[in-house]
Design a protein around this motif. Structure first.
Motif, PDB file in Angstrom:
ATOM      1  N   VAL A  53       0.858  -1.187   0.000  1.00 46.55           N
ATOM      2  CA  VAL A  53       0.000   0.000   0.000  1.00 46.55           C
ATOM      3  C   VAL A  53       0.894   1.237   0.000  1.00 46.55           C
ATOM      4  O   VAL A  53       2.091   1.159   0.284  1.00 46.55           O
ATOM      5  N   ALA A  54       0.314   2.370  -0.309  1.00 46.53           N
ATOM      6  CA  ALA A  54       1.080   3.619  -0.407  1.00 46.53           C
ATOM      7  C   ALA A  54       1.857   3.901   0.879  1.00 46.53           C
ATOM      8  O   ALA A  54       2.979   4.417   0.833  1.00 46.53           O
ATOM      9  N   GLU A  55       1.308   3.570   2.022  1.00 47.64           N
ATOM     10  CA  GLU A  55       1.971   3.834   3.304  1.00 47.64           C
ATOM     11  C   GLU A  55       3.306   3.092   3.422  1.00 47.64           C
ATOM     12  O   GLU A  55       4.197   3.530   4.144  1.00 47.64           O
ATOM     13  N   ASP A  56       3.440   1.965   2.724  1.00 45.88           N
ATOM     14  CA  ASP A  56       4.714   1.239   2.749  1.00 45.88           C
ATOM     15  C   ASP A  56       5.838   2.067   2.143  1.00 45.88           C
ATOM     16  O   ASP A  56       7.009   1.842   2.429  1.00 45.88           O
ATOM     17  N   PHE A  57       5.480   3.033   1.298  1.00 47.67           N
ATOM     18  CA  PHE A  57       6.460   3.855   0.605  1.00 47.67           C
ATOM     19  C   PHE A  57       6.590   5.253   1.220  1.00 47.67           C
ATOM     20  O   PHE A  57       7.236   6.118   0.649  1.00 47.67           O
ATOM     21  N   ALA A  58       5.964   5.458   2.378  1.00 48.25           N
ATOM     22  CA  ALA A  58       6.021   6.761   3.050  1.00 48.25           C
ATOM     23  C   ALA A  58       7.474   7.152   3.289  1.00 48.25           C
ATOM     24  O   ALA A  58       8.295   6.349   3.705  1.00 48.25           O
ATOM     25  N   GLY A  59       7.797   8.366   2.975  1.00 43.90           N
ATOM     26  CA  GLY A  59       9.139   8.865   3.211  1.00 43.90           C
ATOM     27  C   GLY A  59      10.082   8.731   2.032  1.00 43.90           C
ATOM     28  O   GLY A  59      11.135   9.361   2.016  1.00 43.90           O
ATOM     29  N   ILE A  60       9.731   7.927   1.035  1.00 42.61           N
ATOM     30  CA  ILE A  60      10.631   7.756  -0.101  1.00 42.61           C
ATOM     31  C   ILE A  60      10.785   9.058  -0.878  1.00 42.61           C
ATOM     32  O   ILE A  60      11.883   9.417  -1.286  1.00 42.61           O
ATOM     33  N   ALA A  61       9.699   9.781  -1.076  1.00 40.49           N
ATOM     34  CA  ALA A  61       9.772  11.039  -1.832  1.00 40.49           C
ATOM     35  C   ALA A  61      10.746  12.016  -1.178  1.00 40.49           C
ATOM     36  O   ALA A  61      11.461  12.744  -1.871  1.00 40.49           O
ATOM     37  N   ALA A  62      10.825  12.009   0.148  1.00 39.57           N
ATOM     38  CA  ALA A  62      11.736  12.911   0.857  1.00 39.57           C
ATOM     39  C   ALA A  62      13.206  12.581   0.577  1.00 39.57           C
ATOM     40  O   ALA A  62      14.069  13.434   0.745  1.00 39.57           O
ATOM     41  N   LEU A  63      13.477  11.368   0.132  1.00 45.18           N
ATOM     42  CA  LEU A  63      14.850  10.975  -0.204  1.00 45.18           C
ATOM     43  C   LEU A  63      15.278  11.512  -1.564  1.00 45.18           C
ATOM     44  O   LEU A  63      16.445  11.418  -1.931  1.00 45.18           O
ATOM     45  N   LEU A  86       1.749   6.232  -5.919  1.00 40.96           N
ATOM     46  CA  LEU A  86       3.178   6.497  -6.043  1.00 40.96           C
ATOM     47  C   LEU A  86       3.480   7.339  -7.273  1.00 40.96           C
ATOM     48  O   LEU A  86       4.294   8.255  -7.225  1.00 40.96           O
ATOM     49  N   ARG A  87       2.818   7.063  -8.349  1.00 40.70           N
ATOM     50  CA  ARG A  87       3.055   7.854  -9.567  1.00 40.70           C
ATOM     51  C   ARG A  87       2.588   9.289  -9.375  1.00 40.70           C
ATOM     52  O   ARG A  87       3.187  10.214  -9.903  1.00 40.70           O
ATOM     53  N   ARG A  88       1.512   9.487  -8.607  1.00 45.47           N
ATOM     54  CA  ARG A  88       1.031  10.848  -8.332  1.00 45.47           C
ATOM     55  C   ARG A  88       2.045  11.640  -7.513  1.00 45.47           C
ATOM     56  O   ARG A  88       2.067  12.863  -7.552  1.00 45.47           O
ATOM     57  N   LEU A  89       2.884  10.953  -6.769  1.00 47.96           N
ATOM     58  CA  LEU A  89       3.948  11.622  -6.014  1.00 47.96           C
ATOM     59  C   LEU A  89       5.093  12.057  -6.924  1.00 47.96           C
ATOM     60  O   LEU A  89       6.015  12.726  -6.489  1.00 47.96           O
ATOM     61  N   GLY A  90       5.038  11.652  -8.179  1.00 46.75           N
ATOM     62  CA  GLY A  90       6.075  12.034  -9.132  1.00 46.75           C
ATOM     63  C   GLY A  90       7.303  11.147  -9.090  1.00 46.75           C
ATOM     64  O   GLY A  90       8.354  11.520  -9.597  1.00 46.75           O
ATOM     65  N   LEU A  91       7.186   9.968  -8.496  1.00 46.72           N
ATOM     66  CA  LEU A  91       8.327   9.061  -8.411  1.00 46.72           C
ATOM     67  C   LEU A  91       8.469   8.253  -9.698  1.00 46.72           C
ATOM     68  O   LEU A  91       7.486   7.755 -10.236  1.00 46.72           O
ATOM     69  N   ALA A  92       9.689   8.131 -10.187  1.00 49.21           N
ATOM     70  CA  ALA A  92       9.977   7.266 -11.328  1.00 49.21           C
ATOM     71  C   ALA A  92      10.123   5.848 -10.790  1.00 49.21           C
ATOM     72  O   ALA A  92      11.026   5.565  -9.993  1.00 49.21           O
ATOM     73  N   ARG A 114      20.871   8.379  -7.691  1.00 49.02           N
ATOM     74  CA  ARG A 114      20.102   8.412  -6.441  1.00 49.02           C
ATOM     75  C   ARG A 114      18.974   7.391  -6.593  1.00 49.02           C
ATOM     76  O   ARG A 114      17.918   7.689  -7.131  1.00 49.02           O
ATOM     77  N   VAL A 115      19.216   6.197  -6.102  1.00 46.89           N
ATOM     78  CA  VAL A 115      18.280   5.094  -6.268  1.00 46.89           C
ATOM     79  C   VAL A 115      17.825   4.593  -4.901  1.00 46.89           C
ATOM     80  O   VAL A 115      18.593   4.563  -3.953  1.00 46.89           O
ATOM     81  N   VAL A 116      16.553   4.236  -4.838  1.00 50.00           N
ATOM     82  CA  VAL A 116      15.978   3.569  -3.683  1.00 50.00           C
ATOM     83  C   VAL A 116      15.454   2.233  -4.163  1.00 50.00           C
ATOM     84  O   VAL A 116      14.804   2.153  -5.200  1.00 50.00           O
ATOM     85  N   ALA A 117      15.759   1.170  -3.434  1.00 48.78           N
ATOM     86  CA  ALA A 117      15.212  -0.150  -3.753  1.00 48.78           C
ATOM     87  C   ALA A 117      14.266  -0.562  -2.637  1.00 48.78           C
ATOM     88  O   ALA A 117      14.637  -0.605  -1.471  1.00 48.78           O
ATOM     89  N   ALA A 118      13.030  -0.816  -3.018  1.00 51.90           N
ATOM     90  CA  ALA A 118      12.000  -1.332  -2.114  1.00 51.90           C
ATOM     91  C   ALA A 118      11.792  -2.788  -2.509  1.00 51.90           C
ATOM     92  O   ALA A 118      11.175  -3.074  -3.539  1.00 51.90           O
TER      93      ALA A 118
END
Length: 125
Positions: A53-63, A86-92, A114-118
């Motif tokens: 769910v979107a909450e699992d990705f909370a904080g990623i945009a701040a990175l 997630l796409r609405r947050l503008g994340l690739a 600058r990569v994040v792996a979930a």
């Protein structure tokens, strides 16, 4: 699968992934992980891709990542409930099975991106 020998770069390269989890900087992580060059959240995420769910990705945009690599377990799952949020947050986002996500993360990391792996556990369904 063992990826490569860890060089002392001080970055969180994924050395190995298998049915027991991940090895990063010589330490085993048995669940899902959220990893960047210099941070690691373990355990991370639910047991299956369908539970993301979107909450699992909370904080990623701040990175401020250039790209977020999402590993969905044994198989690639494109119909994630959180995908639209997630796409609405503008994340690739790049969504793939966890093995491919580990390899992609390491390549992008080596390119100083600058990569994040979930990553869900490699055996997640």
């Amino acid at each position: 699968m063992k990826l490569h020998r860890q060089q002392d770069s001080g970055q969180n390269q994924i050395q190995l992934y298998d049915d027991a989890g991940f090895v990063i900087q010589g330490r085993r992580h048995g669940g899902g992980i959220l990893v960047t060059a210099h941070s690691l959240e373990s355990p991370w995420g639910p047991a299956t891709a369908a539970e993301l769910v979107a909450e699992d990705f909370a904080g990623i945009a701040a990175l401020a990542p250039e790209v977020v690599v999402v590993g969905t377990g044994q198989r690639q799952h494109l119909l994630l409930p959180a995908l639209g949020d997630l796409r609405r947050l503008g994340l690739a986002l790049e969504i793939m099975d966890t093995g491919a996500a580990c390899r992609t993360y390491n390549v992008l990391l080596a390119e100083d991106r600058r990569v994040v792996a979930a990553l869900l556990h490699p055996s997640a369904r």
